[in-house]
Scaffold this motif. Sequence first.
Motif, PDB file in Angstrom:
ATOM      1  N   ILE A 189      14.133   8.733  -6.475  1.00 22.73           N
ATOM      2  CA  ILE A 189      14.015   8.717  -5.017  1.00 22.73           C
ATOM      3  C   ILE A 189      12.765   7.978  -4.534  1.00 22.73           C
ATOM      4  N   GLU A 190      12.006   7.411  -5.446  1.00 23.96           N
ATOM      5  CA  GLU A 190      10.746   6.756  -5.083  1.00 23.96           C
ATOM      6  C   GLU A 190      10.956   5.621  -4.073  1.00 23.96           C
ATOM      7  N   ASP A 191      11.921   4.756  -4.320  1.00 30.76           N
ATOM      8  CA  ASP A 191      12.179   3.640  -3.401  1.00 30.76           C
ATOM      9  C   ASP A 191      12.633   4.131  -2.026  1.00 30.76           C
ATOM     10  N   ASP A 192      13.496   5.141  -2.012  1.00 27.14           N
ATOM     11  CA  ASP A 192      13.962   5.691  -0.731  1.00 27.14           C
ATOM     12  C   ASP A 192      12.794   6.230   0.086  1.00 27.14           C
ATOM     13  N   VAL A 193      11.911   6.946  -0.577  1.00 23.36           N
ATOM     14  CA  VAL A 193      10.770   7.543   0.110  1.00 23.36           C
ATOM     15  C   VAL A 193       9.848   6.459   0.669  1.00 23.36           C
ATOM     16  N   SER A 194       9.549   5.447  -0.126  1.00 22.91           N
ATOM     17  CA  SER A 194       8.639   4.403   0.361  1.00 22.91           C
ATOM     18  C   SER A 194       9.252   3.630   1.526  1.00 22.91           C
ATOM     19  N   HIS A 195      10.550   3.352   1.470  1.00 16.12           N
ATOM     20  CA  HIS A 195      11.198   2.639   2.571  1.00 16.12           C
ATOM     21  C   HIS A 195      11.261   3.499   3.831  1.00 16.12           C
ATOM     22  N   ASP A 196      11.596   4.780   3.665  1.00 16.55           N
ATOM     23  CA  ASP A 196      11.648   5.680   4.821  1.00 16.55           C
ATOM     24  C   ASP A 196      10.269   5.828   5.462  1.00 16.55           C
ATOM     25  N   ALA A 197       9.236   5.928   4.647  1.00 18.23           N
ATOM     26  CA  ALA A 197       7.878   6.055   5.182  1.00 18.23           C
ATOM     27  C   ALA A 197       7.466   4.788   5.924  1.00 18.23           C
ATOM     28  N   PHE A 198       7.798   3.629   5.371  1.00 19.37           N
ATOM     29  CA  PHE A 198       7.468   2.369   6.033  1.00 19.37           C
ATOM     30  C   PHE A 198       8.152   2.277   7.390  1.00 19.37           C
ATOM     31  N   ILE A 199       9.433   2.625   7.435  1.00 18.94           N
ATOM     32  CA  ILE A 199      10.179   2.572   8.692  1.00 18.94           C
ATOM     33  C   ILE A 199       9.592   3.548   9.703  1.00 18.94           C
ATOM     34  N   LEU A 226       0.828  -1.202   0.000  1.00 14.52           N
ATOM     35  CA  LEU A 226       0.000   0.000   0.000  1.00 14.52           C
ATOM     36  C   LEU A 226       0.866   1.257   0.000  1.00 14.52           C
ATOM     37  N   ILE A 227       1.934   1.248   0.786  1.00 14.74           N
ATOM     38  CA  ILE A 227       2.844   2.392   0.837  1.00 14.74           C
ATOM     39  C   ILE A 227       3.549   2.565  -0.506  1.00 14.74           C
ATOM     40  N   LYS A 228       3.992   1.474  -1.119  1.00 13.51           N
ATOM     41  CA  LYS A 228       4.647   1.568  -2.428  1.00 13.51           C
ATOM     42  C   LYS A 228       3.679   2.088  -3.490  1.00 13.51           C
ATOM     43  N   LYS A 229       2.444   1.624  -3.464  1.00 13.26           N
ATOM     44  CA  LYS A 229       1.432   2.087  -4.415  1.00 13.26           C
ATOM     45  C   LYS A 229       1.138   3.577  -4.210  1.00 13.26           C
ATOM     46  N   THR A 230       1.029   3.987  -2.967  1.00 14.06           N
ATOM     47  CA  THR A 230       0.796   5.396  -2.655  1.00 14.06           C
ATOM     48  C   THR A 230       1.975   6.246  -3.095  1.00 14.06           C
ATOM     49  N   THR A 231       3.188   5.757  -2.877  1.00 15.73           N
ATOM     50  CA  THR A 231       4.392   6.490  -3.282  1.00 15.73           C
ATOM     51  C   THR A 231       4.427   6.682  -4.792  1.00 15.73           C
ATOM     52  N   LYS A 232       4.128   5.635  -5.530  1.00 15.76           N
ATOM     53  CA  LYS A 232       4.108   5.739  -6.988  1.00 15.76           C
ATOM     54  C   LYS A 232       3.048   6.740  -7.453  1.00 15.76           C
ATOM     55  N   SER A 233       1.882   6.702  -6.853  1.00 11.02           N
ATOM     56  CA  SER A 233       0.796   7.612  -7.214  1.00 11.02           C
ATOM     57  C   SER A 233       1.185   9.067  -6.952  1.00 11.02           C
ATOM     58  N   ILE A 234       1.770   9.322  -5.793  1.00 13.79           N
ATOM     59  CA  ILE A 234       2.183  10.689  -5.462  1.00 13.79           C
ATOM     60  C   ILE A 234       3.277  11.154  -6.413  1.00 13.79           C
TER      61      ILE A 234
END
Length: 83
Positions: free
Chosen positions: A33-43, A14-22
């Motif tokens: 930076i998409e992967d970095d953002v999704s991982h940081d948000a998950f953590i 869900l976080i990865k899908k939201t990150t891609k959408s944003i």
Amino acid sequence: MADNNKEMLEYLLLIKKTTKSIRLNLFFDHDSIEDDVSHDAFIKLFESGFFTKQNHTGKNSYIYRTVKNFFFDKLKSLGVIRN
């Protein structure tokens, strides 16, 4: 709430899908930076105990705001956005 790996995986997806959408809607030039953002948000959500809360009213909007703020923070740290 998230007491097993399947639920954690669902939150991560869900976080990865939201990150891609944003990224596609607001930050389309910054796919690196998409992967970095999704991982940081998950953590961040994991450390805050978000996944263990029983009542998640507005969980999607909270995840959306968290991811969006991480995009802004990352772009500020890279010097793309200035105050």
